[in-house]
Design an enzyme around this catalytic site. Structure first.
Site, PDB file in Angstrom:
ATOM      1  CD  GLU A  94      14.049  -3.623   2.994  1.00 24.28           C
ATOM      2  OE1 GLU A  94      14.238  -4.839   2.799  1.00 24.28           O
ATOM      3  OE2 GLU A  94      13.027  -3.033   2.617  1.00 24.28           O
TER       4      GLU A  94
ATOM      5  CE  LYS B 106      14.460  -3.245  -0.591  1.00 24.18           C
ATOM      6  NZ  LYS B 106      14.076  -4.401  -1.393  1.00 24.18           N
TER       7      LYS B 106
ATOM      8  N   GLY C  10       5.475   1.769  -0.559  1.00 25.75           N
ATOM      9  CA  GLY C  10       4.074   2.189  -0.620  1.00 25.75           C
ATOM     10  C   GLY C  10       3.854   3.376  -1.544  1.00 25.75           C
TER      11      GLY C  10
HETATM   12  P1  13P Z   1       8.548  -2.320  -1.552  1.00 26.22           P
HETATM   13  O1  13P Z   1       9.328  -1.749  -2.708  1.00 26.22           O
HETATM   14  O2  13P Z   1       7.177  -2.816  -1.946  1.00 26.22           O
HETATM   15  O3  13P Z   1       8.549  -1.437  -0.357  1.00 26.22           O
HETATM   16  O4  13P Z   1       9.304  -3.649  -1.139  1.00 26.22           O
HETATM   17  C1  13P Z   1      10.657  -3.644  -1.036  1.00 26.22           C
HETATM   18  C2  13P Z   1      11.075  -4.661  -0.067  1.00 26.22           C
HETATM   19  O5  13P Z   1      11.893  -5.496  -0.371  1.00 26.22           O
HETATM   20  C3  13P Z   1      10.515  -4.639   1.284  1.00 26.22           C
HETATM   21  O6  13P Z   1      11.266  -5.460   2.118  1.00 26.22           O
END
Ligand code: 13P
Length: 353
Positions: free
Chosen positions: A175, A217, A261
């Site tokens: 991510e 991600k 967000g």
């Molecule tokens: P959000 O969808 O709230 O951005 O969170 C996803 C997430 O896993 C952040 O690390």
């Protein structure tokens, strides 16, 4: 085992399914509870997570990401939460990074830490039943940021983490989040996201990560929150898919977006629009939302037992809409015609009333 990791990655992005990110740290969840006046205790956090995990969403959700406290917790009737998930066919996952810390000599930038001792922690989580893991790198955007140092440090750590996960038989979710905070344009977001993704895949190659055994991600390509000219849904979808096509190898089985967000409906509409675009999409495109899946459920629950059933229903509806969006089949009407609980008999066991 090799085959196992590939099939776990494919299972996580099975048709019409996405991931529930419920891995907020104690600190972050406490902040969310505070805004609603909910007391944050080990028990209230457990009650909240148990509510999410018993919402009967297995038809839409393939996996759920926990954090260290949650993966060690048991449900109100004594079953480990890991088991509560796996009994429904939802794969348990865990956040394994130690958070974003200030990057030395780089004002305003962070590097995600947590590599020390990671092999042993991964092995422990695997023994506890986790099948996949998550590590989040955070990239701040301004006219002059991110720096090369920040991109290099974060992508190196992501790749080291991913290689360790595969060694320990966990599918890594990689991510790299380019933040929506700030006043940058959508073009600037596309430029930075593209550069970061190229660096991510270069680092993954250097560290010999198997692309078939991971998921990406990313953020969507979207203007900063304070940019005065918000882009249209079509512009976001087009820029996002263009950016991903240029940077993400076809060997990666799936791309699961973070919501970052965006409000919950916007995140659904964008995912749907991306999936409806014509042209090559060599990977499955789905969601791994935190706030965009949980916000309504959390507000509905508000810390009160009498709201648990309604909160589960709220999560169920969001998961249903996002499932449709992952297939490019979401419509506005879905928001106004919630699935009746009676038509989903498998959910009855989770109702309180
Ligand atoms: P959000 O969808 O709230 O951005 O969170 C996803 C997430 O896993 C952040 O690390």
């Amino acid at each position: 085992m090799t085959h196992d990791l590939e099939s776990v990655a494919l299972t996580l992005v099975a048709d019409g399914k996405g991931i529930l990110a419920a891995d907020e740290t104690v600190h972050t969840l406490t902040q969310r509870f505070d805004t609603l006046g909910i007391q944050s205790t080990e028990k209230s956090r457990r009650t909240y997570r148990e509510m999410l995990f018993t919402a009967g969403v297995a038809e839409f959700i393939s996996g759920a990401i926990m954090q260290d406290e949650t993966i060690r917790q048991t449900s109100s009737d004594g079953a480990p939460l890991v088991q509560v998930l796996s009994k429904q066919g939802i794969l348990p996952g865990v956040k394994v990074d130690a958070g974003a810390k200030a990057l030395a000599s780089a004002p305003g930038e962070t590097v995600t830490e947590g590599l020390d001792g990671l092999r042993d922690r991964l092995s422990e989580y695997r023994d506890m039943g986790a099948r996949f893991a998550k590590w989040r790198a955070v990239i701040h955007v301004t006219d002059s940021l991110p720096s090369r140092a920040c991109i290099a440090a974060n992508t190196h750590a992501l790749a080291r983490y991913a290689a360790l996960c595969q060694e320990q038989n966990l599918v890594p979710i990689v991510e790299p989040e380019v933040l929506m905070d700030g006043s940058h344009s959508i073009e600037r977001c596309e430029e930075v996201t593209g550069a970061v993704l190229h660096a991510v895949f270069s680092a993954l190659r250097d560290q010999r990560v198997w692309l078939e055994r991971m998921l990406l991600k990313p953020n969507m390509v979207i203007a900063g929150k304070d940019w005065p000219h918000p882009a249209s849904v079509q512009e976001v979808a087009t820029a996002t898919l263009r950016c991903l096509r240029r940077a993400v190898p076809a060997a990666v089985p799936g791309i699961v977006f973070l919501s970052g967000g965006q409000d919950d409906r916007t995140a659904t509409v964008h995912l749907d629009a991306i999936n409806r675009l014509p042209g090559t999409k060599p990977w499955k495109i789905s969601f791994s939302y935190g706030r965009a899946l949980q916000d309504h459920a959390l507000e509905t629950w508000h810390g009160r037992d009498e709201n648990l059933a309604a909160a589960r229903q709220a999560l169920y509806e969001r998961a249903r809409c996002n499932s449709a969006a992952s297939l490019g089949r979401y419509t506005d009407e879905m928001e106004n015609t919630p699935a009746s609980v009676a038509s989903a008999p498998h959910r009855r066991e989770w109702r309180d009333d």
